[in-house]
Design an enzyme around this catalytic site. Structure first.
Site, PDB file in Angstrom:
ATOM      1  N   ASN A   7     111.128  22.542  28.896  1.00  0.00           N
ATOM      2  CA  ASN A   7     111.208  21.610  27.770  1.00  0.00           C
ATOM      3  C   ASN A   7     112.201  22.139  26.742  1.00  0.00           C
ATOM      4  O   ASN A   7     111.854  22.981  25.921  1.00  0.00           O
ATOM      5  CB  ASN A   7     109.806  21.439  27.161  1.00  0.00           C
ATOM      6  N   LYS A  36     100.395  19.782  30.119  1.00  0.00           N
ATOM      7  CA  LYS A  36     100.762  19.949  28.715  1.00  0.00           C
ATOM      8  C   LYS A  36     101.730  21.112  28.474  1.00  0.00           C
ATOM      9  O   LYS A  36     101.608  22.167  29.111  1.00  0.00           O
ATOM     10  CB  LYS A  36      99.445  20.190  27.960  1.00  0.00           C
ATOM     11  N   GLY A  37     102.659  20.930  27.553  1.00  0.00           N
ATOM     12  CA  GLY A  37     103.637  21.960  27.205  1.00  0.00           C
ATOM     13  C   GLY A  37     102.980  23.299  26.936  1.00  0.00           C
ATOM     14  O   GLY A  37     102.058  23.399  26.125  1.00  0.00           O
ATOM     15  N   CYS A  97     111.788  19.337  22.711  1.00  0.00           N
ATOM     16  CA  CYS A  97     110.701  18.935  21.818  1.00  0.00           C
ATOM     17  C   CYS A  97     111.226  18.803  20.395  1.00  0.00           C
ATOM     18  O   CYS A  97     111.723  19.769  19.823  1.00  0.00           O
ATOM     19  CB  CYS A  97     109.556  19.939  21.840  1.00  0.00           C
ATOM     20  N   LYS A 105     113.960  19.182  31.170  1.00  0.00           N
ATOM     21  CA  LYS A 105     113.687  17.918  30.459  1.00  0.00           C
ATOM     22  C   LYS A 105     114.651  17.764  29.289  1.00  0.00           C
ATOM     23  O   LYS A 105     114.703  18.604  28.397  1.00  0.00           O
ATOM     24  CB  LYS A 105     112.242  17.901  29.967  1.00  0.00           C
ATOM     25  N   GLY A 147     103.418  18.962  18.091  1.00  0.00           N
ATOM     26  CA  GLY A 147     103.955  20.304  17.852  1.00  0.00           C
ATOM     27  C   GLY A 147     103.481  21.342  18.851  1.00  0.00           C
ATOM     28  O   GLY A 147     103.208  22.487  18.481  1.00  0.00           O
ATOM     29  N   LEU A 148     103.380  20.921  20.115  1.00  0.00           N
ATOM     30  CA  LEU A 148     103.114  21.876  21.211  1.00  0.00           C
ATOM     31  C   LEU A 148     101.820  22.671  21.051  1.00  0.00           C
ATOM     32  O   LEU A 148     101.766  23.861  21.359  1.00  0.00           O
ATOM     33  CB  LEU A 148     104.298  22.849  21.370  1.00  0.00           C
ATOM     34  N   THR A 169     103.353   7.612  27.689  1.00  0.00           N
ATOM     35  CA  THR A 169     102.516   6.969  26.679  1.00  0.00           C
ATOM     36  C   THR A 169     101.607   5.879  27.251  1.00  0.00           C
ATOM     37  O   THR A 169     100.505   5.662  26.737  1.00  0.00           O
ATOM     38  CB  THR A 169     103.436   6.404  25.573  1.00  0.00           C
ATOM     39  N   GLY A 188     108.883   4.978  28.371  1.00  0.00           N
ATOM     40  CA  GLY A 188     108.355   3.627  28.225  1.00  0.00           C
ATOM     41  C   GLY A 188     107.921   2.940  29.501  1.00  0.00           C
ATOM     42  O   GLY A 188     107.685   1.727  29.497  1.00  0.00           O
TER      43      GLY A 188
END
Lengths: 259, 293
Positions: B117, B35-36, B120, B155, B62-63, B256, B234
């Site tokens: 990142n 996770k960020g 975002c 990213k 939102g991080l 996802t 995707g």
């Protein structure tokens, strides 16, 4: 409790105008251990409109028949598609998920008020059964807009007294659950609640005023159901908490509701 | 940095790995990207943060994270035991934040790489401001490069006019690899209520619906840069993953799709192996950029 991905079979269904009861059976193995208040993530189909799974609470578990019962209100694309499943459909679920209702630890018999509104009555059946099995005294206070929202009553009454109310007065007392005379009587030891948020807020307010221990079950929109996406957060006294992992059941003292 | 296979799990879709251990053996994966993580704790955006869309979803998390110090003290001891590569996604609001966070992660022996990142879309100064211009990305990648000496993956945001130019700017500033795409900026409205479905009005689109856009961008970037490209957007099956490899990716990330099938990442690993066997391919790396036009 270990979470599993399972393929179950729709063994039986029963339909009402707005609701469907789905009895999912495990043909190959016993169902995993699960507790009242937990839920499952149901894979609906592969269609674009139902890309994500749908969280559905455990309505009842029949261990002998290896059946998991879901009570689903037809409100959106996912629930309507589920209602149209023919019997024998294979249903992929992730189960069991979330933190269950907290059961009384005392050996003394506790009087527990189980308050449900609309489809929020669903998880209270299994909760009532487990409370009854443990020697406690469940009382179901079930509310709906009209009589057709009050279903499965013959199942509920096996485990405790029924107190009913409808907004239009077509069944039980006319009015909201918080108007029901049972709340004017002796206070219960515990209140368990599930339903629309305004109803749960009203019940939480009643419990807070009377100093009664109270848990509510939330249904914030979620994607994963396993605490990974952080989409379903509720603002709690400890900050944002995932409803799927740290709920769906919360004590009202954990929430930042205006009660 | 070497991976045992080309399948990673995407940041923000896989928690810290432990959320998935009931379903899969993490050691079957090439790696996981946690996770960020930001220098300071973040509570994230208000609820609602998610809206389902046709074959996809919008998010506006939102991080949300407890900050890098919490990660070092409480998460790292656990993830460092995993028998797979563990990368940390690093995010920030200022160049100094990125640098400070990267330095703290660098001290962790078992973290071979960070994913920077700069894309975002869900926080006001959440990096995307850096990721949408060549100057912006050069400033943050260059600054982190000076202090971070392990593998630096960057990213990229798809919300740009020419992603190949942005990728080249990242490469010039010292990136060791680029991963793409982060989410596409999108929106959903509840017509009955005349209200946006997300508390932030706009959010990041992901899921199967973004795959054609992601694939096109991976293909464009892979032609432009000389560093490895990690493809995501995707991917829900081994076939999807192989398409990204053929378009020029050296590895892929599953995002996802983890929400829909928590075991999908390992199915993709197995599916790629099957594909290689069927097509008599010895090394999966030979698929990278093997698209025939």
């Amino acid at each position: 409790m270990v979470k599993r991905i399972l393929d179950l079979r729709l063994a039986e269904k029963r339909e009402w105008p707005q609701t469907v009861l789905l009895k999912l059976r495990s043909d190959v193995e016993p169902l995993p251990e699960a507790a009242p208040g937990q839920f499952l993530q149901v894979r609906v189909d592969q269609s674009p409109a139902t890309y994500l799974r749908r969280p559905v609470s455990i309505h009842f578990i029949d261990r002998e028949r290896r059946e998991l019962w879901l009570l689903v209100r037809k409100v959106g694309a996912g629930t309507r598609a589920m209602a149209e499943w023919p019997v024998q459909t294979r249903v992929n679920v992730i189960f069991p998920l979330g933190r269950p209702y907290t059961l009384p630890q005392s050996s003394t018999r506790e009087r527990c008020l189980l308050v449900g509104g609309g489809i929020g009555t669903a998880p209270l059946l299994y909760l009532g059964r487990v409370l009854r099995q443990q020697g406690h005294q469940p009382v179901f206070l079930l509310g709906g807009r009209s009589a057709e929202d009050l279903i499965q009553l013959n199942e509920f009454e096996q485990y405790g007294e029924l107190c009913l109310c409808t907004e239009d007065g077509s069944a039980g007392t006319k009015g909201l659950v918080t108007d029901h005379p049972v709340l004017q009587g002796p206070s219960p030891d515990r209140i368990y609640c599930c339903g629309p948020k305004p109803m749960m807020v009203a019940v939480a307010r009643y419990a807070r005023q009377k100093g009664i221990w109270c848990e509510v079950s939330l249904e914030n929109t979620m994607a994963c159901g396993i605490g990974a996406c952080l989409c379903c957060v509720e603002d709690t006294v400890e900050g944002h908490r995932c409803v799927c992992q740290e709920g769906p059941v919360f004590n009202i003292n954990q929430l930042k509701w205006q009660i | 940095m070497s991976l045992k296979n080309p399948v990673l799990t995407a940041s923000g879709t896989f928690g810290y790995g432990r959320e998935y251990t009931d379903f899969i053996d993490l050691s079957d994966l090439g790696g996981i990207i946690v996770k960020g993580t930001t220098l300071h704790p973040r509570e994230g955006n208000a609820y609602p943060r998610m809206a389902e869309t046709p074959s996809g979803m919008l998010n506006a998390v939102g991080l949300q994270n407890k900050g890098v110090d919490y990660f070092v003290a409480h998460i790292y001891p656990e993830v460092s035991q995993y028998d797979t590569q563990v990368l940390v996604n690093v995010s920030g609001s200022t160049v100094d934040d990125y640098v400070a966070c990267a330095e703290k992660i660098q001290a962790l022996d078992r973290i071979p790489a960070i994913e920077l990142n700069v894309s975002c879309p869900n926080v006001k100064q959440g990096g995307m401001a850096f990721g949408v211009s060549c100057e912006g990305i050069a400033s943050v990648v260059g600054a982190v490069r000076k202090v971070y000496h392990k593998h630096l993956m960057v990213k990229l945001s798809p919300n740009v006019t020419s992603i190949a130019d942005i990728a080249l700017a990242a490469e010039d500033a010292g990136a060791d690899s680029v991963s793409l795409i982060n989410t596409l900026l999108g929106m959903s409205i509840d017509a009955e209520k005349r209200r946006p479905r997300l508390s932030t009005v706009t959010g990041g689109l992901s899921g199967a619906c973004v795959k054609p856009v992601a694939l096109r961008m991976v293909w464009q970037v892979a032609k432009a840069v000389n560093i490895p490209v990690v493809g995501l957007g995707g991917i829900s099956s081994a076939t999807d993953a192989i398409e990204f490899l053929l378009a020029g990716a050296s590895a892929v990330q599953i995002g996802t799709a983890n929400f829909i099938d928590p075991a999908v990442s390992v199915k993709v690993v197995r599916g790629i192996e099957d594909y290689c066997e069927r097509h008599h391919i010895g090394a999966v790396s030979s698929l990278t950029g093997a698209l025939e036009i």
